[in-house]
Design an enzyme around this catalytic site. Structure first.
Site, PDB file in Angstrom:
ATOM      1  N   ARG A 109       0.821  -1.209   0.000  1.00 24.39           N
ATOM      2  CA  ARG A 109       0.000   0.000   0.000  1.00 24.39           C
ATOM      3  C   ARG A 109       0.866   1.275   0.000  1.00 24.39           C
ATOM      4  O   ARG A 109       0.429   2.307  -0.504  1.00 24.39           O
ATOM      5  CB  ARG A 109      -0.947   0.001   1.206  1.00 24.39           C
ATOM      6  CG  ARG A 109      -2.168  -0.879   0.967  1.00 24.39           C
ATOM      7  CD  ARG A 109      -3.096  -0.904   2.143  1.00 24.39           C
ATOM      8  NE  ARG A 109      -4.403  -1.427   1.761  1.00 24.39           N
ATOM      9  CZ  ARG A 109      -5.362  -1.754   2.604  1.00 24.39           C
ATOM     10  NH1 ARG A 109      -5.167  -1.635   3.896  1.00 24.39           N
ATOM     11  NH2 ARG A 109      -6.527  -2.210   2.168  1.00 24.39           N
ATOM     12  N   LYS A 119     -13.532 -13.014   7.239  1.00 25.38           N
ATOM     13  CA  LYS A 119     -14.650 -12.125   7.591  1.00 25.38           C
ATOM     14  C   LYS A 119     -15.927 -12.638   6.922  1.00 25.38           C
ATOM     15  O   LYS A 119     -16.403 -12.083   5.933  1.00 25.38           O
ATOM     16  CB  LYS A 119     -14.344 -10.698   7.139  1.00 25.38           C
ATOM     17  CG  LYS A 119     -13.158 -10.096   7.871  1.00 25.38           C
ATOM     18  CD  LYS A 119     -12.822  -8.734   7.304  1.00 25.38           C
ATOM     19  CE  LYS A 119     -11.437  -8.303   7.728  1.00 25.38           C
ATOM     20  NZ  LYS A 119     -10.832  -7.360   6.785  1.00 25.38           N
ATOM     21  N   GLY A 136      -6.743  -6.885   1.579  1.00 21.20           N
ATOM     22  CA  GLY A 136      -5.413  -6.651   2.151  1.00 21.20           C
ATOM     23  C   GLY A 136      -4.634  -7.946   2.274  1.00 21.20           C
ATOM     24  O   GLY A 136      -3.485  -8.049   1.834  1.00 21.20           O
ATOM     25  N   GLY A 187     -12.434  -3.983   1.735  1.00 20.53           N
ATOM     26  CA  GLY A 187     -13.866  -3.664   1.725  1.00 20.53           C
ATOM     27  C   GLY A 187     -14.220  -2.763   0.560  1.00 20.53           C
ATOM     28  O   GLY A 187     -15.271  -2.913  -0.064  1.00 20.53           O
TER      29      GLY A 187
HETATM   30  N1  LIG Z   1     -10.099 -21.752   7.344  1.00 18.31           N
HETATM   31  C1  LIG Z   1      -9.740 -20.651   7.967  1.00 18.31           C
HETATM   32  N2  LIG Z   1      -9.914 -20.538   9.286  1.00 18.31           N
HETATM   33  C2  LIG Z   1      -9.542 -19.405   9.931  1.00 18.31           C
HETATM   34  N3  LIG Z   1      -8.980 -18.344   9.326  1.00 18.31           N
HETATM   35  C3  LIG Z   1      -8.792 -18.416   8.018  1.00 18.31           C
HETATM   36  C4  LIG Z   1      -9.168 -19.556   7.269  1.00 18.31           C
HETATM   37  N4  LIG Z   1      -8.867 -19.324   6.000  1.00 18.31           N
HETATM   38  C5  LIG Z   1      -8.309 -18.098   5.927  1.00 18.31           C
HETATM   39  N5  LIG Z   1      -8.239 -17.562   7.149  1.00 18.31           N
HETATM   40  C6  LIG Z   1      -7.675 -16.252   7.524  1.00 18.31           C
HETATM   41  O1  LIG Z   1      -8.369 -15.205   6.880  1.00 18.31           O
HETATM   42  C7  LIG Z   1      -7.554 -14.055   6.985  1.00 18.31           C
HETATM   43  C8  LIG Z   1      -7.865 -13.109   5.861  1.00 18.31           C
HETATM   44  O2  LIG Z   1      -9.241 -12.884   5.826  1.00 18.31           O
HETATM   45  P1  LIG Z   1      -9.888 -11.533   5.329  1.00 18.31           P
HETATM   46  O3  LIG Z   1     -11.341 -11.785   5.243  1.00 18.31           O
HETATM   47  O4  LIG Z   1      -9.397 -10.446   6.211  1.00 18.31           O
HETATM   48  O5  LIG Z   1      -9.285 -11.417   3.859  1.00 18.31           O
HETATM   49  P2  LIG Z   1      -8.677 -10.172   3.106  1.00 18.31           P
HETATM   50  O6  LIG Z   1      -8.023 -10.650   1.870  1.00 18.31           O
HETATM   51  O7  LIG Z   1      -7.822  -9.371   4.028  1.00 18.31           O
HETATM   52  O8  LIG Z   1      -9.888  -9.335   2.724  1.00 18.31           O
HETATM   53  P3  LIG Z   1     -10.239  -7.869   3.249  1.00 18.31           P
HETATM   54  O9  LIG Z   1      -9.051  -7.011   2.966  1.00 18.31           O
HETATM   55  O10 LIG Z   1     -11.450  -7.580   2.476  1.00 18.31           O
HETATM   56  O11 LIG Z   1     -10.459  -7.977   4.709  1.00 18.31           O
HETATM   57  C9  LIG Z   1      -6.131 -14.541   6.966  1.00 18.31           C
HETATM   58  O12 LIG Z   1      -5.478 -14.040   8.087  1.00 18.31           O
HETATM   59  C10 LIG Z   1      -6.267 -16.068   7.029  1.00 18.31           C
HETATM   60  O13 LIG Z   1      -5.379 -16.662   7.927  1.00 18.31           O
HETATM   61  O1  LIG Z   2      -7.736  -2.135   5.315  1.00 19.29           O
HETATM   62  C1  LIG Z   2      -8.711  -1.602   4.766  1.00 19.29           C
HETATM   63  O2  LIG Z   2      -9.557  -2.278   4.142  1.00 19.29           O
HETATM   64  C2  LIG Z   2      -8.794  -0.109   4.751  1.00 19.29           C
HETATM   65  O3  LIG Z   2      -7.639   0.483   5.224  1.00 19.29           O
HETATM   66  C3  LIG Z   2     -10.002   0.360   5.526  1.00 19.29           C
HETATM   67  O4  LIG Z   2      -9.854   0.037   6.862  1.00 19.29           O
HETATM   68  P1  LIG Z   2     -11.137  -0.031   7.824  1.00 19.29           P
HETATM   69  O5  LIG Z   2     -11.919  -1.246   7.422  1.00 19.29           O
HETATM   70  O6  LIG Z   2     -10.598  -0.106   9.204  1.00 19.29           O
HETATM   71  O7  LIG Z   2     -11.936   1.240   7.586  1.00 19.29           O
END
Ligand SMILES: Nc1ncnc2c1ncn2[C@@H]1O[C@H](COP(=O)(O)OP(=O)(O)OP(=O)(O)O)[C@@H](O)[C@H]1O
Ligand SMILES: O=C(O)[C@H](O)COP(=O)(O)O
Length: 757
Positions: A391, A556, A715, A739
């Site tokens: 980022r 999430k 992320g 998001g």
């Molecule tokens: N089966 C699982 N059980 C628990 N945690 C998991 C599993 N699969 C993936 N993860 C965890 O999910 C996390 C990422 O989830 P997240 O939903 O934050 O994705 P993202 O790519 O960061 O999307 P966003 O940026 O939209 O939040 C990672 O830290 C990973 O370890």
């Molecule tokens: O990591 C993100 O998706 C952005 O920096 C927004 O962060 P936030 O979900 O805490 O508003």
């Protein structure tokens, strides 16, 4: 023949359904197209249709499934719009009207009254064919469809609100979201999204004409736009007119509040609204001098109303005038904005159209100017070590361009969610250091966001210098829900600069002080990153090349379930892995052990699975998973084991997709023309559970090489891609938004973007 007649002919030709589907369709046709009255205690059921084919279908079905004879006759009448022919099906003789009402369930035997909505036997019927048949019947009776080339809409006029709600519920079960709306005292169920209209028509059975509708729609797009003002008589236009009337009242109020103290561009936009009450926002944009886009005109009107609201609030605080609660201003512009979105030729929402924002060149000569840049530096940290600086690197083009232009660059950003308190672990100090390294200069970090230190550091800047302000979320006002509080805070930030550049794409889905409110106080434009993100993500939303595959994972779960609901009407294929998959497996009745599970979402997920089936959206779930005794923590030994996805042992936790699923997912991705991926497939941070995420990343790389357009969003997914050693250029676009990119895909209006229009 008008296309609507062709659609109805195609629907009325469907006669091969089960008796239950035929009964559902016939009942809906009576409910939506019929009137019931009593002649000497005998019920007369009279259904009127504009389509002869529909009337014939009903007469035949009444005989076939209820054994009732019906009369069919036509009525011609002369109206101001010419001769209108209607076809009436009447059931009356020998008590057959009463019998028919009992047979269909339209007569409630307990109360001896006519059912207001659809009868329980229809509402409670979970058979998808019957649900489709209800929609087919309702549409045949009272359905309307825009002509190709006009603002897209599909509507059904409903006899009462209960019937409207029943249709909404049934559409949802078909994976299509429709809304109810009162138009000219009639409750209507309406749909404006072109893709969803096509899907619903197809679900009803109008397979051929649905395609024709969308095909013709493309051909006629430009004609439709040109004819828009002339053709003010369709449903969308009426809705737009109502919104325009509301907007006029708000603009008049704003003029009264602001008097002469209005920026010229905002005054001109407001005046156009008042002078051309019936015009669409697009039309107003054309009338502006020079012409501007409808988004730009909407943005100006919104800023005008916000300004008035602010001034009014300030006056109220100073006791000048009674505070007349102006918050709805902003909402009403958004509402009129929404109806404008509904009015475009495709009838689609914001992100399915290209977004027009001001860009750096609109800010003019920036030499010597103090330019505030909002970046998203919400990077993963291990203590004070940045584990992925993607980022920060993504912000370099804008910062470098501004420096090269001789601007003083003041960067603001957030880190984590400190909730308005100073949390030392979330200081931007490591980011200032890394940004300095990447730029090859020293980047001082101000100890606060707008206080004495920030002011002193900015005052000491020379042209081309860069200063980073401390975490904006250390200030409670940054994320305050109180607009006035946020606005006052944004003003203090704005005092540090001469112009504002929004470059934190990851945060554009938030309306917060440093990315949203500040844009009202300074000349504002999108930075190069925001521009790049919008251009890339639009490729997945504006006529994406198909098949469009969306891969979702991560932890999430409930955040992303909403996205799935939305995508069931857009994507061709949904591939689900990561933590969210266990709720899907459980919904299919499988044991998921101690895996991540959102019990309260099970019903929702079940309906998604059903909807995907009904809609022909291919849902790809893992067939095997990698399990462990628990979530990997500390020194606890890891014992990964591959088990079938439908047989996870009760004491095991699923942490990745298995080898068979990796191949399955990889193949699904490679056979796509557009791929969007958000969320890792497993706990990729631990090497034993990273293979699934690697397989998906490899799938995207292979798809890119084969000519597909591939996007990585989120992320963690972006950092997974980099940490697993994939080259960034193996993907068409790695989004910095989590998001934000998902909400963009969902078609939501993102405040941080609309404020730059
Ligand atoms: N089966 C699982 N059980 C628990 N945690 C998991 C599993 N699969 C993936 N993860 C965890 O999910 C996390 C990422 O989830 P997240 O939903 O934050 O994705 P993202 O790519 O960061 O999307 P966003 O940026 O939209 O939040 C990672 O830290 C990973 O370890
Ligand atoms: O990591 C993100 O998706 C952005 O920096 C927004 O962060 P936030 O979900 O805490 O508003």
């Amino acid at each position: 023949m008008a296309l609507i007649d062709e659609v109805k002919n195609e629907l009325a030709a469907i006669n091969d359904g089960s008796p239950s589907a035929k009964r559902a369709q016939a009942t809906a046709m009576i409910r939506f197209g019929g009137t019931i009255h009593l002649v000497r205690n005998q019920a007369v059921v009279e259904c009127t249709f504009d389509s002869h084919a529909a009337a014939s279908w009903l007469r035949q079905a009444l005989k076939e499934v209820y054994g009732r004879d019906a009369e069919l006759y036509r009525i011609d009448s002369n109206t101001a719009n010419g001769e209108v022919t209607r076809h009436v099906v009447r059931v009356f003789k020998n008590g057959s009207g009463n019998a028919l009402l009992r047979q269909t369930g339209l007569l409630d035997l307990r109360t001896s009254r006519i059912t207001r909505g659809l009868p329980p036997n229809i509402i409670g019927n979970n058979d998808i064919a019957a649900i489709k048949a209800v929609w087919r019947g309702a549409f045949l009776a009272r359905g309307e469809l825009s002509d190709p080339g006009k603002a897209g809409y599909l509507e059904v006029a409903c006899p009462m609100s209960e019937t409207a709600l029943a249709l909404v519920g049934m559409a949802r079960r078909l994976g299509v979201q429709v809304k109810t709306r009162q138009v000219r005292n009639t409750e209507r169920v309406v749909l404006n999204d072109a893709f969803a209209i096509e899907r619903l028509l197809t679900n009803m059975g109008a397979v051929h004409t649905a395609r024709e509708w969308s095909g013709k729609r493309n051909d006629g797009e430009s004609r439709g736009k040109a004819n828009r003002l002339a053709n003010f008589d369709d449903a969308n236009m009426r809705r737009s007119a109502k919104a325009a009337v509301e907007a006029c009242a708000k603009v008049q109020h704003a003029f009264k509040i602001l008097g002469d103290d209005i920026p010229e561009n905002l005054r001109a936009a407001g005046q156009l609204r008042l002078d051309h009450r019936d015009a669409t926002l697009e039309g107003l944009g054309r009338l502006a001098d020079p012409p501007i886009t409808k988004d730009a005109i909407a943005g100006r009107i919104r800023r005008l109303l916000q300004l008035a609201a602010k001034v009014e609030r300030q006056r109220a605080e100073q006791g000048d005038v009674p505070h007349t609660h102006q918050e709805p201003h902003v909402e009403s512009v958004q509402a009129s904005n929404t109806s404008t979105h509904a009015m475009n030729a495709h009838g689609v929402s914001a992100q399915t159209e290209r977004i027009t924002m001001k860009t750096l060149k609109d800010l003019g000569d920036l030499k010597g100017k103090r330019v505030l840049v909002r970046a998203d530096f919400n990077v993963p940290l291990d203590g004070t070590t940045i584990t992925d600086d993607g980022r920060i690197r993504a912000a370099l083009p804008t910062i470098t361009t501004l420096r090269n232009e001789g601007a003083k660059v003041i960067v603001m950003a957030h880190l984590g969610r400190p909730k308005g308190k100073v949390v030392p672990e979330l200081s931007l100090a490591p980011v200032a250091a890394r940004l300095g390294e990447l730029l090859g200069i020293t980047v001082p970090l101000a100890a606060d966001t707008y206080g004495e230190d920030a002011q002193a550091k900015v005052a000491a800047m020379s042209d081309g210098d860069v200063v980073l302000l401390e975490n904006v979320r250390f200030n409670p006002e940054e994320t305050s829900k109180d607009e006035a509080e946020r606005a006052a805070y944004a003003k203090k930030i704005a005092d540090l600069g001469d112009a504002f550049v929004s470059d934190g794409f990851g945060v554009v889905h938030r309306a917060q002080g440093s990315n949203y409110d500040v844009a009202a106080d300074l000349p504002a434009a999108a930075g190069l990153l925001v521009e790049k993100e919008v251009t890339a993500l639009s490729k997945a939303t504006v006529n994406p090349e198909r098949p469009l595959t969306v891969v979702l994972g991560g932890s999430k779960v409930s955040d992303k379930l909403g996205v799935i609901e939305n995508l069931l009407g857009k994507a061709n294929r949904l591939v689900i892995g990561g933590g969210m998959v266990y709720t899907f497996l459980k919904a299919q009745g499988y044991e998921v052990g101690t895996s991540l599970l959102e019990e309260d979402q099970l019903d929702k997920v079940k309906s998604y699975i059903e909807t995907a089936k009904a809609n022909g959206v291919e849902l790809v779930l893992p067939t095997d998973v990698v399990v462990n005794a628990g979530f990997p923590a500390g020194d606890t030994p890891i014992n990964p084991e591959v088990v079938p996805a439908d047989a996870i042992p009760a004491d095991r936790m699923g942490l990745d997709i298995g080898p068979e699923s990796q191949k399955l997912f990889h193949d699904a991705i490679v056979n796509s023309k557009t791929v969007v991926w958000n969320g890792p497939m497993g706990v990729f941070e631990v090497p034993e559970f990273a293979a699934g995420t690697r397989a998906v990343a490899q799938g995207l790389v292979d798809a890119t090489a084969a000519g597909a357009f591939t996007i990585v969003g989120g992320g963690d997914s972006a950092s997974a891609v980099r940490n697993l050693g994939f080259p960034e250029d193996g993907f068409s676009h790695i989004s910095t938004g989590g998001g934000a990119s998902l909400e963009f895909l969902e078609g939501k209006t993102l405040p941080g973007l609309s404020v730059l229009e």
